[in-house]
Design a protein around this motif. Sequence first.
Motif, short mmCIF file in Angstrom:
data_model
loop_
_atom_site.label_atom_id
_atom_site.label_comp_id
_atom_site.label_asym_id
_atom_site.label_seq_id
_atom_site.Cartn_x
_atom_site.Cartn_y
_atom_site.Cartn_z
N LEU A 187 -49.44 -5.08 -42.30
CA LEU A 187 -50.70 -5.03 -43.05
C LEU A 187 -51.74 -5.97 -42.42
O LEU A 187 -52.91 -5.62 -42.27
N ALA A 188 -51.29 -7.18 -42.07
CA ALA A 188 -52.20 -8.16 -41.48
C ALA A 188 -52.46 -7.87 -40.01
O ALA A 188 -53.59 -7.94 -39.53
N LEU A 189 -51.40 -7.51 -39.28
CA LEU A 189 -51.51 -7.31 -37.83
C LEU A 189 -52.09 -5.94 -37.48
O LEU A 189 -53.02 -5.83 -36.68
N GLY A 190 -51.55 -4.90 -38.09
CA GLY A 190 -51.97 -3.55 -37.74
C GLY A 190 -53.36 -3.22 -38.23
O GLY A 190 -54.16 -2.66 -37.48
N LEU A 191 -53.64 -3.53 -39.50
CA LEU A 191 -54.94 -3.19 -40.06
C LEU A 191 -55.98 -4.27 -39.78
O LEU A 191 -57.13 -3.97 -39.45
N GLY A 239 -59.13 -0.46 -46.91
CA GLY A 239 -58.41 -0.35 -45.64
C GLY A 239 -59.34 0.04 -44.50
O GLY A 239 -59.22 -0.46 -43.39
N LEU A 240 -60.26 0.95 -44.80
CA LEU A 240 -61.22 1.36 -43.76
C LEU A 240 -62.12 0.20 -43.36
O LEU A 240 -62.43 0.01 -42.18
N MET A 241 -62.53 -0.59 -44.37
CA MET A 241 -63.37 -1.76 -44.05
C MET A 241 -62.58 -2.78 -43.22
O MET A 241 -63.10 -3.38 -42.28
N LEU A 242 -61.31 -2.95 -43.58
CA LEU A 242 -60.45 -3.89 -42.85
C LEU A 242 -60.29 -3.46 -41.40
O LEU A 242 -60.35 -4.27 -40.47
N ASN A 243 -60.08 -2.17 -41.22
CA ASN A 243 -59.93 -1.63 -39.88
C ASN A 243 -61.22 -1.81 -39.07
O ASN A 243 -61.19 -2.17 -37.89
N ALA A 244 -62.34 -1.59 -39.74
CA ALA A 244 -63.63 -1.77 -39.07
C ALA A 244 -63.87 -3.23 -38.74
O ALA A 244 -64.40 -3.56 -37.66
N ALA A 245 -63.46 -4.12 -39.65
CA ALA A 245 -63.63 -5.55 -39.40
C ALA A 245 -62.80 -6.02 -38.21
O ALA A 245 -63.15 -6.97 -37.52
N ARG A 246 -61.68 -5.33 -37.99
CA ARG A 246 -60.84 -5.67 -36.83
C ARG A 246 -61.49 -5.20 -35.52
O ARG A 246 -61.47 -5.92 -34.52
N GLN A 247 -62.10 -4.01 -35.56
CA GLN A 247 -62.62 -3.43 -34.33
C GLN A 247 -64.05 -3.88 -34.02
O GLN A 247 -64.36 -4.21 -32.87
N VAL A 248 -64.92 -3.85 -35.01
CA VAL A 248 -66.33 -4.21 -34.77
C VAL A 248 -66.81 -5.16 -35.87
O VAL A 248 -67.57 -4.77 -36.76
N PRO A 249 -66.35 -6.41 -35.85
CA PRO A 249 -66.66 -7.33 -36.96
C PRO A 249 -68.16 -7.55 -37.16
O PRO A 249 -68.62 -7.67 -38.30
N GLN A 257 -64.32 -11.06 -43.36
CA GLN A 257 -63.39 -12.19 -43.44
C GLN A 257 -62.65 -12.20 -44.77
O GLN A 257 -61.47 -12.50 -44.84
N ARG A 258 -63.37 -11.85 -45.85
CA ARG A 258 -62.72 -11.80 -47.16
C ARG A 258 -61.67 -10.68 -47.18
O ARG A 258 -60.58 -10.86 -47.74
N ALA A 259 -62.00 -9.56 -46.56
CA ALA A 259 -61.04 -8.46 -46.50
C ALA A 259 -59.78 -8.89 -45.73
O ALA A 259 -58.65 -8.57 -46.14
N LYS A 260 -59.97 -9.62 -44.64
CA LYS A 260 -58.81 -10.10 -43.86
C LYS A 260 -57.98 -11.09 -44.68
O LYS A 260 -56.75 -11.08 -44.62
N LEU A 261 -58.67 -11.92 -45.47
CA LEU A 261 -57.93 -12.89 -46.29
C LEU A 261 -57.10 -12.16 -47.35
O LEU A 261 -55.93 -12.52 -47.58
N ILE A 262 -57.68 -11.14 -47.99
CA ILE A 262 -56.93 -10.37 -48.99
C ILE A 262 -55.72 -9.70 -48.34
O ILE A 262 -54.60 -9.71 -48.90
N ALA A 263 -55.93 -9.13 -47.16
CA ALA A 263 -54.81 -8.48 -46.45
C ALA A 263 -53.74 -9.51 -46.09
O ALA A 263 -52.53 -9.22 -46.19
N PHE A 264 -54.15 -10.70 -45.71
CA PHE A 264 -53.19 -11.75 -45.34
C PHE A 264 -52.37 -12.18 -46.56
O PHE A 264 -51.16 -12.41 -46.46
#
Length: 327
Positions: free
Chosen positions: A49-53, A198-208, A219-226
């Motif tokens: 969840l944290a690494l992939g997304l 999930g889509l926002m998280l994926n976008a934050a990973r690719q094009v923050p 960053q908040r989305a990444k924290l929730i995923a973490f």
Amino acid sequence: MTRETLVNIVLIAGLIAVPLWAHLAGEPFTITLATRAVIFALAAVGLNLALGLGGLVSLGHAAFFGIGGYAMGILAYHAQTYTPLLDGPFLLEGTKSMPIIWLVAMAASAVAALVIGLLSLRTSGVYFIMITLAFGQMFYYFTISWSAYGGEDGLSIYLRNGFPGLNTLDPIQFYGLCFALLCAALWLSARIARSPFGLMLNAARQVPHRVETVGLDGQRAKLIAFVLSGAITGLAGALFADLNRFVSPTMFSWHMSGEIMIFVILGGVARLMGPVAGAVLFVAMEHVLGDLSDYWHIYLGALLLGIVLFARGGVIGLLAGKVRSHD
């Protein structure tokens, strides 16, 4: 039906068929191996969840795995010794009830993930890896000196904890419980991947930067995923401790973090069933090659090297072909 869906169905069918065959054939050790694989897969689903997304390369997930294990160990220890966990104005006692232990393990791991995430997400790249690794090692050295709960010798639990309506000492029933939790985590992971979050998280990973430009808080989305990732890994830690009826500081070691990451990389990062395939392959290699040689990690290293160089989608990518996220 896509090839990846077919591969996923075959993998799930194998996780049902093999333990059932072992139960009918009177092979409890095979059921125990399958239970170990399923629990490791659950921990890897959490990391995925944290690494992939989210693209968060965490080398500290053993901290959550260990917290889940010690939550189970401490609660069960006080229940079996009939000593209160906390005495004073509020009496707090231990318990042997699995549902309560799971809730405590997930809550404690989630709180730890929140604190670690708040600090480590201020950085990125190699600095994020080093900070998460440092937190894991802090917990490791703390439990080594925690003499109240066995210190470096760990803590043994005499009897496996109970679940209403089940005999958890029966290997196939305990396996069924772990398998059901893995399926629930996979369902949650698939739902998250396809949700707007999930889509926002994926976008934050690719094009923050683009995510921030449109007013979203990546960053908040990444924290929730973490935090979600830590809670699922903590649940896996509680089950692992119940499987072995033993907890020790090794659950916090960086080796454990590395193994959880290997499960994800072997199976396929960001693939729904990638962590499951990786955990099953790892446990199978550990058992089969471990009987042939004490140096079986050499073969594991060679396999990992081959996958990183020639199969970026992991085992699922090799079997399913085109890379697709959470099919």
